[in-house]
Design a protein around this motif. Sequence first.
Motif, PDB file in Angstrom:
ATOM      1  N   ALA A  83       0.815  -1.222   0.000  1.00  0.00           N
ATOM      2  CA  ALA A  83       0.000   0.000   0.000  1.00  0.00           C
ATOM      3  C   ALA A  83       0.842   1.261   0.000  1.00  0.00           C
ATOM      4  CB  ALA A  83      -0.932  -0.017   1.201  1.00  0.00           C
ATOM      5  N   GLY A  84       2.116   1.118  -0.257  1.00  0.00           N
ATOM      6  CA  GLY A  84       2.933   2.330  -0.344  1.00  0.00           C
ATOM      7  C   GLY A  84       4.152   2.269   0.553  1.00  0.00           C
ATOM      8  N   LEU A  85       5.154   3.036   0.166  1.00  0.00           N
ATOM      9  CA  LEU A  85       6.403   3.096   0.922  1.00  0.00           C
ATOM     10  C   LEU A  85       6.316   4.255   1.923  1.00  0.00           C
ATOM     11  CD1 LEU A  85       9.432   2.229   1.184  1.00  0.00           C
ATOM     12  CD2 LEU A  85       9.917   4.003  -0.511  1.00  0.00           C
ATOM     13  N   THR A  86       6.578   3.952   3.195  1.00  0.00           N
ATOM     14  CA  THR A  86       6.498   5.039   4.172  1.00  0.00           C
ATOM     15  C   THR A  86       7.821   5.799   4.240  1.00  0.00           C
ATOM     16  OG1 THR A  86       7.146   3.562   5.944  1.00  0.00           O
ATOM     17  CG2 THR A  86       4.801   3.928   5.637  1.00  0.00           C
ATOM     18  N   VAL A  87       7.701   7.117   4.155  1.00  0.00           N
ATOM     19  CA  VAL A  87       8.853   8.000   4.263  1.00  0.00           C
ATOM     20  C   VAL A  87       8.555   8.925   5.437  1.00  0.00           C
ATOM     21  CG1 VAL A  87      10.260   9.719   3.091  1.00  0.00           C
ATOM     22  CG2 VAL A  87       9.118   7.925   1.768  1.00  0.00           C
ATOM     23  N   CYS A  88       9.249   8.703   6.525  1.00  0.00           N
ATOM     24  CA  CYS A  88       8.940   9.483   7.725  1.00  0.00           C
ATOM     25  C   CYS A  88       9.936  10.624   7.852  1.00  0.00           C
ATOM     26  CB  CYS A  88       8.982   8.587   8.956  1.00  0.00           C
ATOM     27  SG  CYS A  88       8.606   9.516  10.441  1.00  0.00           S
ATOM     28  N   LEU A  89       9.438  11.842   7.632  1.00  0.00           N
ATOM     29  CA  LEU A  89      10.319  13.016   7.704  1.00  0.00           C
ATOM     30  C   LEU A  89      10.348  13.607   9.102  1.00  0.00           C
ATOM     31  CD1 LEU A  89       9.199  14.678   4.366  1.00  0.00           C
ATOM     32  CD2 LEU A  89      11.241  13.321   4.769  1.00  0.00           C
ATOM     33  N   ARG A  90       9.603  12.979  10.013  1.00  0.00           N
ATOM     34  CA  ARG A  90       9.497  13.536  11.370  1.00  0.00           C
ATOM     35  C   ARG A  90      10.808  13.359  12.125  1.00  0.00           C
ATOM     36  NH1 ARG A  90       3.423  11.796  12.772  1.00  0.00           N
ATOM     37  NH2 ARG A  90       3.996  12.559  14.801  1.00  0.00           N
ATOM     38  N   GLU A  91      10.897  14.106  13.212  1.00  0.00           N
ATOM     39  CA  GLU A  91      12.134  14.120  13.983  1.00  0.00           C
ATOM     40  C   GLU A  91      12.602  12.738  14.425  1.00  0.00           C
ATOM     41  OE1 GLU A  91      12.159  16.808  17.331  1.00  0.00           O
ATOM     42  OE2 GLU A  91      11.543  18.417  15.970  1.00  0.00           O
ATOM     43  N   SER A  92      11.639  11.862  14.671  1.00  0.00           N
ATOM     44  CA  SER A  92      12.009  10.553  15.197  1.00  0.00           C
ATOM     45  C   SER A  92      12.888   9.760  14.227  1.00  0.00           C
ATOM     46  CB  SER A  92      10.747   9.762  15.517  1.00  0.00           C
ATOM     47  OG  SER A  92       9.978   9.613  14.345  1.00  0.00           O
ATOM     48  N   PHE A 117      12.986   4.832  -3.122  1.00  0.00           N
ATOM     49  CA  PHE A 117      12.030   5.935  -3.145  1.00  0.00           C
ATOM     50  C   PHE A 117      11.541   6.168  -4.562  1.00  0.00           C
ATOM     51  CE2 PHE A 117      10.752  10.282  -3.778  1.00  0.00           C
ATOM     52  CZ  PHE A 117       9.919  10.514  -2.693  1.00  0.00           C
ATOM     53  N   ASP A 118      12.495   6.238  -5.478  1.00  0.00           N
ATOM     54  CA  ASP A 118      12.108   6.515  -6.858  1.00  0.00           C
ATOM     55  C   ASP A 118      11.247   5.392  -7.430  1.00  0.00           C
ATOM     56  OD1 ASP A 118      13.269   8.996  -6.980  1.00  0.00           O
ATOM     57  OD2 ASP A 118      15.244   8.172  -7.431  1.00  0.00           O
ATOM     58  N   THR A 119      11.574   4.150  -7.047  1.00  0.00           N
ATOM     59  CA  THR A 119      10.762   3.025  -7.517  1.00  0.00           C
ATOM     60  C   THR A 119       9.334   3.172  -7.005  1.00  0.00           C
ATOM     61  OG1 THR A 119      12.753   1.740  -7.180  1.00  0.00           O
ATOM     62  CG2 THR A 119      10.744   0.509  -7.688  1.00  0.00           C
ATOM     63  N   ALA A 120       9.222   3.414  -5.700  1.00  0.00           N
ATOM     64  CA  ALA A 120       7.894   3.523  -5.116  1.00  0.00           C
ATOM     65  C   ALA A 120       7.156   4.733  -5.671  1.00  0.00           C
ATOM     66  CB  ALA A 120       8.000   3.622  -3.598  1.00  0.00           C
ATOM     67  N   ALA A 121       7.913   5.818  -5.864  1.00  0.00           N
ATOM     68  CA  ALA A 121       7.271   7.044  -6.322  1.00  0.00           C
ATOM     69  C   ALA A 121       6.781   6.914  -7.756  1.00  0.00           C
ATOM     70  CB  ALA A 121       8.244   8.200  -6.211  1.00  0.00           C
ATOM     71  N   ALA A 122       7.391   6.009  -8.492  1.00  0.00           N
ATOM     72  CA  ALA A 122       7.017   5.874  -9.894  1.00  0.00           C
ATOM     73  C   ALA A 122       5.835   4.943 -10.079  1.00  0.00           C
ATOM     74  CB  ALA A 122       8.213   5.361 -10.684  1.00  0.00           C
ATOM     75  N   ASN A 123       5.569   4.081  -9.112  1.00  0.00           N
ATOM     76  CA  ASN A 123       4.480   3.135  -9.328  1.00  0.00           C
ATOM     77  C   ASN A 123       3.244   3.491  -8.526  1.00  0.00           C
ATOM     78  OD1 ASN A 123       4.608   2.044  -6.716  1.00  0.00           O
ATOM     79  ND2 ASN A 123       6.266   0.677  -7.328  1.00  0.00           N
ATOM     80  N   ASP A 124       2.231   2.722  -8.714  1.00  0.00           N
ATOM     81  CA  ASP A 124       0.933   3.057  -8.164  1.00  0.00           C
ATOM     82  C   ASP A 124       0.871   2.866  -6.652  1.00  0.00           C
ATOM     83  OD1 ASP A 124      -1.832   3.776  -8.381  1.00  0.00           O
ATOM     84  OD2 ASP A 124      -2.220   1.679  -7.874  1.00  0.00           O
ATOM     85  N   ARG A 125       1.787   2.070  -6.116  1.00  0.00           N
ATOM     86  CA  ARG A 125       1.758   1.877  -4.672  1.00  0.00           C
ATOM     87  C   ARG A 125       1.986   3.207  -3.956  1.00  0.00           C
ATOM     88  NH1 ARG A 125       6.412  -2.331  -5.065  1.00  0.00           N
ATOM     89  NH2 ARG A 125       5.383  -3.946  -6.299  1.00  0.00           N
ATOM     90  N   GLY A 126       2.851   4.002  -4.520  1.00  0.00           N
ATOM     91  CA  GLY A 126       3.017   5.346  -4.023  1.00  0.00           C
ATOM     92  C   GLY A 126       3.903   5.477  -2.813  1.00  0.00           C
ATOM     93  N   LYS A 148       5.763  10.210  -9.373  1.00  0.00           N
ATOM     94  CA  LYS A 148       4.829  10.200 -10.497  1.00  0.00           C
ATOM     95  C   LYS A 148       3.552   9.474 -10.094  1.00  0.00           C
ATOM     96  CE  LYS A 148       8.774  10.283 -13.494  1.00  0.00           C
ATOM     97  NZ  LYS A 148       9.712  10.123 -12.355  1.00  0.00           N
ATOM     98  N   GLY A 149       3.695   8.523  -9.192  1.00  0.00           N
ATOM     99  CA  GLY A 149       2.529   7.804  -8.705  1.00  0.00           C
ATOM    100  C   GLY A 149       1.855   8.553  -7.586  1.00  0.00           C
ATOM    101  N   ARG A 150       1.197   7.817  -6.712  1.00  0.00           N
ATOM    102  CA  ARG A 150       0.459   8.447  -5.627  1.00  0.00           C
ATOM    103  C   ARG A 150       1.419   8.937  -4.542  1.00  0.00           C
ATOM    104  NH1 ARG A 150      -3.463   5.807  -2.601  1.00  0.00           N
ATOM    105  NH2 ARG A 150      -1.755   4.387  -2.132  1.00  0.00           N
TER     106      ARG A 150
END
Lengths: 465, 407, 367
Positions: free
Chosen positions: C159-168, C194-203, C225-227
Amino acid sequence: MRAMQSLMLVLVGTLTLSAQTVIKAAKAHLGDGRVIAPAWVSVEGGRITAVSAESLSGDEVIDCGAGEITPGFIDAWSSAGLARGDNENEEGREVTPQVDVAGLYEVRHVSVKRRLAQGVTSLLVHPGTRAVISGAAIVVPTAVDATAPRHEGAFLCVTLGLDPAMGNSGGQGGGFYSRRPNSRMGVVYDVRAAFTQVREALKSGQAIDATLAPLAAALKGTTTVIWYTETEKEIWTALRLIEELQIPRNICAGAVRASAAALELKARGVPVLLGEQHWPQYAQRRGRGGLDEHDHDHAGHLHEVTPEVRARLAALAQTGMTHPIDTSEEGLFDLGQDCCMAPGVGAGVVSTDRNRIPVTTQARELVRAGVLCAFASGGDTEGVHLIDYARFAVRDGLDAARALSMLTLEPARILGIAANKGSLEAGKDADLVVFNGDPLSPGSRPVLVMEEGRIVVRPLAAKGE
Amino acid sequence: MNLKLIAVLCVVAAAACGQDVLIRGGKVIPCKGAELAEADVLVRNGRIEAVGKGLTTDGSASVVDARGRVVMPGFVLAHTSEGMDRTNEMVPVTPYISVLDGVDPSRPFFEDCLRDGHLTIALMPGERTIIGGTGVILRPHGLVVEDLLQSDNAGMKLSLIPSAGNRAAHLAKLRAALDDAKQHMERKQAESGATASGNVRFDLEAFQLDRRKRELARMLRGEIPAWIACGTPADVDQALRLVEEYKLKARLVLGGGTWRAFPLLTGKNMPVILDSEFEFRETDPETGEEVIRNLPQLLKKAGVKFAVTTAPSSLGRRYLWYQAASLVRAGLSREEALAAVTCDAADAIGLGARKGSLEVGKDADILVLTDDPLSGRAWVEVGIIGGKVAYERSKDPRLTEIFGAGK
Amino acid sequence: MKRTLAVALSFVFFSALICAQSGTLVIRAGTVLSVSGESYSPGAILIVDGRIAAVGREVAEPDKAQVLNHPDAVVVPGFIDAGCGVGARRGLVESQRAVLADLRMADALDDTDPAVRRHLAAGITTWMLLPQEGNLLGGRAAVLSATAAGALKLLRAEAGLTVCLRESSYDREREPTSLMGALALIEGGQVAAFDTAAANDRGVLLACQSDREVAVALRLAGRAKGRALLFTTVDTGDSATAATKAFSGTVFSPVLPALSERHRAVPARYAAGGALIAFSTNAPQSPASTLRLSAVTATLGGLSQDAALRALTLSAAELLGVSDQVGSLTPGKQGDVLIFTKHPTDSRAQLLRVVQDGVVVTASAKE
């Protein structure tokens, strides 16, 4: 209660002034040294269309009475708009030229709003100083929310001195911080190594790693290198590296005793940004208010150990009123050190560290030597008003017009934005500040700040206090 | 280039205390009464003998030429904890210590005070302990603390700013200490069978008070004032209650956070000393915007006279002249601003009769400035303390070092 | 591989179980809010073999159908929690590296997690399982549903790759140590995942908690490019306009009534102009009840009741990419239905029954 906040600053926000607005005031300091009185400045479409001592007409006239106009100030070395702490720095590696504060700058941050209220309309925002090559600095406006900063990528920050070595442990313990550099020379080595690697690659036509591209740009002169130089020792180092690596465009950001290197800076055409920011750390690093061997070179004080005093001290010692005092020659010498040659303070400013020559005095020396220099606030977001640097410089003997230009036209020149910023001139951006009196008098305060033609700050006090 | 004028300036150092000093021809800002152009100030026996135009003296007086200069009383720094190595003990209740034993006259702070014209300094313990000890009033000239001392009866420092964040516990400790001292005093009085003579110092001896409680007893009997540091509006409220309850003679040292309590001070006639930062910043919890409170205006609105302090590590705030200019920036009048660093400050530290203005009979603590004190460009040209020239800019080695000789 | 197999097997097993249990269910109620389309007052729903068969003012009532009559009640689709840790035991965060793109939540399912039942009891029938915070790239999220028996089934394993930009995410003992460094790392193309996930529909799922972090997320979203979904808190109100343009939708951490007016109004600002928003519980840190509470609070901040209900159901389903299966009372979708005494965004509303896959799994004490 609300009515009591007479100095509360109201952000008028995106109040766009329609058509032609004319600001009328008693005087205008144009930023390039010229002063006109009275003054009319007309603004249209975010730009200044005319500046005149003769009456100008417009669709709207803002009469500032006895107020005086200056160009918007340019804070040429600051960390405003960045979160405190870790986000100012990336410490994963020592050389991170690809790091860029552009994604981090927050125009709504309270540190930016405070600068704006002081009349600062442009900022250079730099990454922290914990990496050797810490990344790209940007020049941004302080009120206009520019998601894409206009001068992005033009500056690369390099830290000399000990900051990047702080926290690194050279031991065998392992762990993330068990690594180089641990010394000033280690830091310099990393700078040299990174630039040399890129220079070799450029020469031989090899492809350069994308993350190192900013170094190539610096070598080509499309990017300006800002050397963070904590003391004049680092300025010497920077000048040596500039020579050795043939880096065309450079700036030195602040230094204790920068004026000691005035002639060399002048010879190589390297401008200097002066600010208080470097000093607190400097004080911490040396014990006892900054006493080091340098201090002992400078005897002479307001008090002298005269024979009478000596006798008196001996008498005191006998009565036991104070701590035991050794009255032998040697003892008195020590006492003399303590009482009479203690670390003192520079005249104009700040600290209890006597070997710091006040920035404001340095400014005078640097200007005298013909070095382009500007004042900048550095990390300070609280107490110091940028204009106070100019005020104190004048007290220390700098020409008033020159002092003011060190907040306006000089930093604009240093940052390469003088085509649009830094002075009140037809065709330039309408960035200006109106003070309720002489801007160089500490009793005056900004009553109106305009950025790119929009009134962005107007203290309530200005509305008929 | 200004400095070149110094060479022209004729300053004869006063040798003996008894010698008259005539400060001639300056613009005189007495800080009480009207300013006088081209007037003279005559000093005799360490006090101001006369202020006016065309004063004369016999030939023995030393003359300070102040033509083209500004003559005003020395600034009064109404509260500071600089000039010592540690400002507080680590124990929360230490009424028995005195800053007198912590003053280090070789600290650059005093040198700077002299150079900056801060000729009267109220040096008090810091704010990190509940009862910090007693303070002193100093002048910034001399090698040992006895030279500096003007008064060792400055008062007792209390702090209502909870160190560990627990206000109730903090106040309980403070009250316990005060009650304990009070009971001790009463008990000793009963034991000794002596009746109060009215001479506090003598009484305390007669009652054989515990040395550790003696100064506190003096405070409770009103001989020395309590300097009460407050950080929040609630602290001010508590301070007023304590003053009422223990019948204290009090001075309030106020941080910016206390502004909401300023109206409580209206009509109280209690000396107030304001922290060095005149703008208090808070975040509006609803809007998230920063709001700036103009403290001098708020005090003025509450009808409260006040003195101000300095922050020695700041670019501007370390100078009392700058602080006065900042008061003007905050919207106060010139007279009000100057009073806050001279006569009102002297009143606030209980030395109003001796310091803070150029009035006949007052101590001759006088500054000759190169420019108007509010211009931002003024330097102290000559500093006179107790009728003696204590500072001359032309002979200041530090300035020579920085600016070069004769510049 | 073995684990995947086990999960798949349990899925088959529980599916069989549910089929056995469920049969035909008819719910009649004062109001049926289908969310996707019309609402009916009164209304009825027919659920056959765990799926919604019909919705309308009245539905045909087959023989032997179980019938629930709630003439005063409001019926809505099962709620969707757009981000939590339910269904996988926590505390297994890997901290040696900040980039752990290959970690799949679908591999970590654990249906003995007691939080599953608590979610069901609060009316949360579908949720997104996120990797635990603490890493820049924490792994890949999964979308789950509970079964009536309290077991788990995967609606979406990727359902998507999580990218956590928070301080933790910024441990001082590894790279990156800062947000600045994270941005440089990703923009420098050093994180291929990141680029792989960003390019596909998983987002990509970008987690933030300040305007500054959102600004960085915006840059990164521009790369996708994806979600790209934004996971944020109500502290990022100033970014609303920019964020609604750049992201497919926004998921809020619990929005609690104790917040100031300004903060309560933030979900409404993000939802302005019809942008998709959803709420999350962050369970087990917060109780399951915070999901509905968030919606209630957001209505106090100016979000309409309809929009708030949509955020709990269909919008969340769309954001999570499972709107073909859940999120509204539409024939063909999973029979996840909640019966409330009032509109669920009314703070006084009580949850009477939870129907999961056509089976009544909880009943309030009232009955």
